[in-house]
Scaffold this motif. Structure first.
Motif, short mmCIF file in Angstrom:
data_model
loop_
_atom_site.label_atom_id
_atom_site.label_comp_id
_atom_site.label_asym_id
_atom_site.label_seq_id
_atom_site.Cartn_x
_atom_site.Cartn_y
_atom_site.Cartn_z
N ASP A 29 2.42 11.97 -10.21
CA ASP A 29 1.86 13.18 -10.12
C ASP A 29 2.87 14.28 -10.27
O ASP A 29 2.81 15.32 -10.90
CB ASP A 29 1.01 13.55 -8.89
CG ASP A 29 -0.44 12.39 -8.99
OD1 ASP A 29 -0.84 12.03 -9.89
OD2 ASP A 29 -1.05 12.36 -7.54
N VAL A 30 3.86 14.07 -9.58
CA VAL A 30 4.76 15.14 -9.35
C VAL A 30 5.54 15.06 -10.95
O VAL A 30 5.80 16.01 -11.59
CB VAL A 30 5.91 14.65 -8.60
CG1 VAL A 30 7.28 15.54 -8.52
CG2 VAL A 30 5.53 14.89 -7.07
N CYS A 31 5.73 13.81 -11.50
CA CYS A 31 6.56 13.80 -12.88
C CYS A 31 5.65 14.46 -13.69
O CYS A 31 6.31 15.09 -14.69
CB CYS A 31 6.75 12.15 -12.90
SG CYS A 31 8.28 11.58 -12.00
N ALA A 32 4.30 14.25 -13.79
CA ALA A 32 3.56 14.80 -14.89
C ALA A 32 3.57 16.35 -14.85
O ALA A 32 3.66 16.95 -15.62
CB ALA A 32 2.08 14.15 -14.58
N SER A 33 3.62 16.77 -13.57
CA SER A 33 3.69 18.20 -13.33
C SER A 33 4.93 18.91 -13.90
O SER A 33 5.14 19.98 -14.61
CB SER A 33 3.55 18.79 -11.72
OG SER A 33 2.51 18.31 -11.28
N VAL A 34 6.11 18.04 -13.53
CA VAL A 34 7.46 18.60 -13.89
C VAL A 34 7.49 18.40 -15.51
O VAL A 34 8.02 19.40 -16.30
CB VAL A 34 8.49 17.80 -13.57
CG1 VAL A 34 9.92 17.99 -13.91
CG2 VAL A 34 8.78 17.86 -11.72
N ALA A 35 7.09 17.55 -16.23
CA ALA A 35 7.07 17.52 -17.68
C ALA A 35 6.27 18.35 -18.16
O ALA A 35 6.65 18.97 -19.33
CB ALA A 35 6.49 16.01 -17.91
N ALA A 36 4.94 18.90 -17.68
CA ALA A 36 4.15 19.81 -18.24
C ALA A 36 5.02 21.34 -18.23
O ALA A 36 4.99 22.03 -19.23
CB ALA A 36 2.96 19.97 -17.55
N ALA A 37 5.71 21.40 -17.03
CA ALA A 37 6.38 22.75 -16.80
C ALA A 37 7.60 22.69 -17.82
O ALA A 37 7.87 23.69 -18.54
CB ALA A 37 6.92 22.81 -15.71
N ALA A 38 8.19 21.30 -17.95
CA ALA A 38 9.44 21.64 -18.86
C ALA A 38 8.85 21.72 -20.48
O ALA A 38 9.57 22.11 -21.25
CB ALA A 38 10.17 20.04 -18.78
N ALA A 39 7.68 21.32 -20.78
CA ALA A 39 7.08 21.41 -22.04
C ALA A 39 6.94 22.63 -22.49
O ALA A 39 7.01 23.16 -23.56
CB ALA A 39 5.97 20.50 -22.26
N ALA A 40 6.32 23.37 -21.27
CA ALA A 40 6.00 24.84 -21.53
C ALA A 40 7.18 25.50 -21.79
O ALA A 40 7.14 26.39 -22.53
CB ALA A 40 4.99 25.29 -20.40
N LEU A 51 0.77 -1.08 -0.18
CA LEU A 51 0.07 -0.11 0.04
C LEU A 51 0.76 1.29 -0.11
O LEU A 51 0.59 2.03 -0.70
CB LEU A 51 -0.90 0.10 1.10
CG LEU A 51 -1.69 1.13 1.32
CD1 LEU A 51 -2.82 1.47 0.13
CD2 LEU A 51 -2.38 1.04 2.62
N VAL A 52 1.80 1.16 0.71
CA VAL A 52 2.92 2.38 0.86
C VAL A 52 3.42 2.49 -0.47
O VAL A 52 3.54 3.88 -0.98
CB VAL A 52 3.78 2.02 2.07
CG1 VAL A 52 5.12 3.23 1.90
CG2 VAL A 52 3.28 2.25 3.28
N LEU A 53 3.91 1.44 -1.00
CA LEU A 53 4.62 1.63 -2.34
C LEU A 53 3.57 2.09 -3.60
O LEU A 53 4.08 2.95 -4.26
CB LEU A 53 5.10 0.21 -2.91
CG LEU A 53 6.35 -0.13 -1.93
CD1 LEU A 53 6.93 -1.64 -2.49
CD2 LEU A 53 7.48 0.84 -2.21
N GLU A 54 2.51 1.58 -3.26
CA GLU A 54 1.36 2.10 -4.45
C GLU A 54 1.31 3.77 -4.42
O GLU A 54 0.98 4.53 -5.26
CB GLU A 54 0.05 1.47 -4.10
CG GLU A 54 -1.01 1.85 -5.06
CD GLU A 54 -2.37 0.96 -4.35
OE1 GLU A 54 -3.38 1.58 -4.84
OE2 GLU A 54 -2.50 0.03 -3.79
N ARG A 55 1.11 4.06 -3.07
CA ARG A 55 0.85 5.91 -2.62
C ARG A 55 2.03 6.37 -3.20
O ARG A 55 1.94 7.37 -3.80
CB ARG A 55 0.61 5.70 -1.29
CG ARG A 55 -1.07 5.33 -0.69
CD ARG A 55 -1.83 6.05 -1.41
NE ARG A 55 -3.42 5.53 -0.77
CZ ARG A 55 -3.95 4.78 -1.49
NH1 ARG A 55 -3.43 3.83 -2.71
NH2 ARG A 55 -5.06 4.24 -1.01
N LEU A 56 3.10 5.92 -2.95
CA LEU A 56 4.38 6.70 -3.26
C LEU A 56 4.32 6.73 -4.71
O LEU A 56 4.95 7.74 -5.46
CB LEU A 56 5.67 5.90 -2.94
CG LEU A 56 5.90 6.20 -1.40
CD1 LEU A 56 7.13 4.93 -0.59
CD2 LEU A 56 6.10 7.41 -0.87
N ALA A 57 4.26 5.45 -5.51
CA ALA A 57 4.11 5.53 -7.04
C ALA A 57 3.20 6.54 -7.64
O ALA A 57 3.59 7.36 -8.38
CB ALA A 57 3.96 4.11 -7.34
#
Length: 201
Positions: free
Chosen positions: A135-146, A124-130
């Motif tokens: 979510d963090v990677c998606a935000s960083v990728a969106a910022a980098a693309a912009a 459960l902990v690993l699932e929540r961390l993943a």
């Protein structure tokens, strides 16, 4: 106002005709239920000897309802959203259950299921961390693309407007003068800030 209290106690109402204690344990989607009966003659089953019995959760529909309430079915119960917790209750002779507390932790796993329950916690902990990492990677990728798109769009706009003043590559141009002579001019990179010019007749 912050005050320290050291002059009071709390008391739980005594429930008569109790038959056994109930503990419903939830770790993510995994639910277990236990009944605990005193074996030493003490009315408190967590003092002295007791017998702990795991029971089928499906045989007690109210147990799943309790889990749903704590897990987040209703926001006014524990704020909702707990993933790992236990619900402790007392079952009495007339068939009623009295919920006495909700613990925001497993409160100790039964020895017979310790390994499996610890594994469920880890998963459960690993699932929540993943999920959090995604979510963090998606935000960083969106910022980098912009960030990449902004200068690219500006460069495209400059090219469409014929602005080549920032071109750092060497290039040669030729133009016909009024007197019919061909003038060839070679311009070095802008960083050198020097120009060479020659005329050919």
């Amino acid at each position: 106002e912050n005050r320290e209290y050291d002059d009071y106690v709390t008391a739980e109402r005594y429930v008569e005709n109790r038959e056994y204690d109930v503990r419903v344990q939830a770790v993510g989607a995994h639910i277990r239920a236990y009944h605990r009966r005193g074996a030493s003659g003490n009315w408190k089953t967590n003092v002295g000897s007791s017998v702990l019995e795991e029971v089928d959760v499906d045989a007690y529909p109210q147990y799943r309802e309790w889990v749903q309430l704590v897990r987040g079915g209703y926001d006014d119960v524990c704020g909702g959203g707990l993933d790992i917790f236990t619900v402790d209750a007392i079952h009495v002779a007339d068939g009623r259950d009295y919920i006495i507390e909700i613990n925001g932790s497993p409160s100790g796993f039964a020895p017979a299921n310790l390994d499996a329950d610890m594994r469920h916690c880890a998963e459960l902990v690993l699932e929540r961390l993943a999920a959090s990492r995604a979510d963090v990677c998606a935000s960083v990728a969106a910022a980098a693309a912009a960030a990449v798109a902004a200068p690219a769009a500006a460069a495209a706009g400059g090219a469409a407007g014929g602005d080549d003043s920032n071109d750092d590559d060497d290039h040669a141009t030729a133009a016909a003068g009024d007197d019919g002579h061909i003038e060839q001019m070679t311009t070095t990179t802008s960083s050198s800030k020097s120009k060479r010019r020659r005329k050919a007749k």
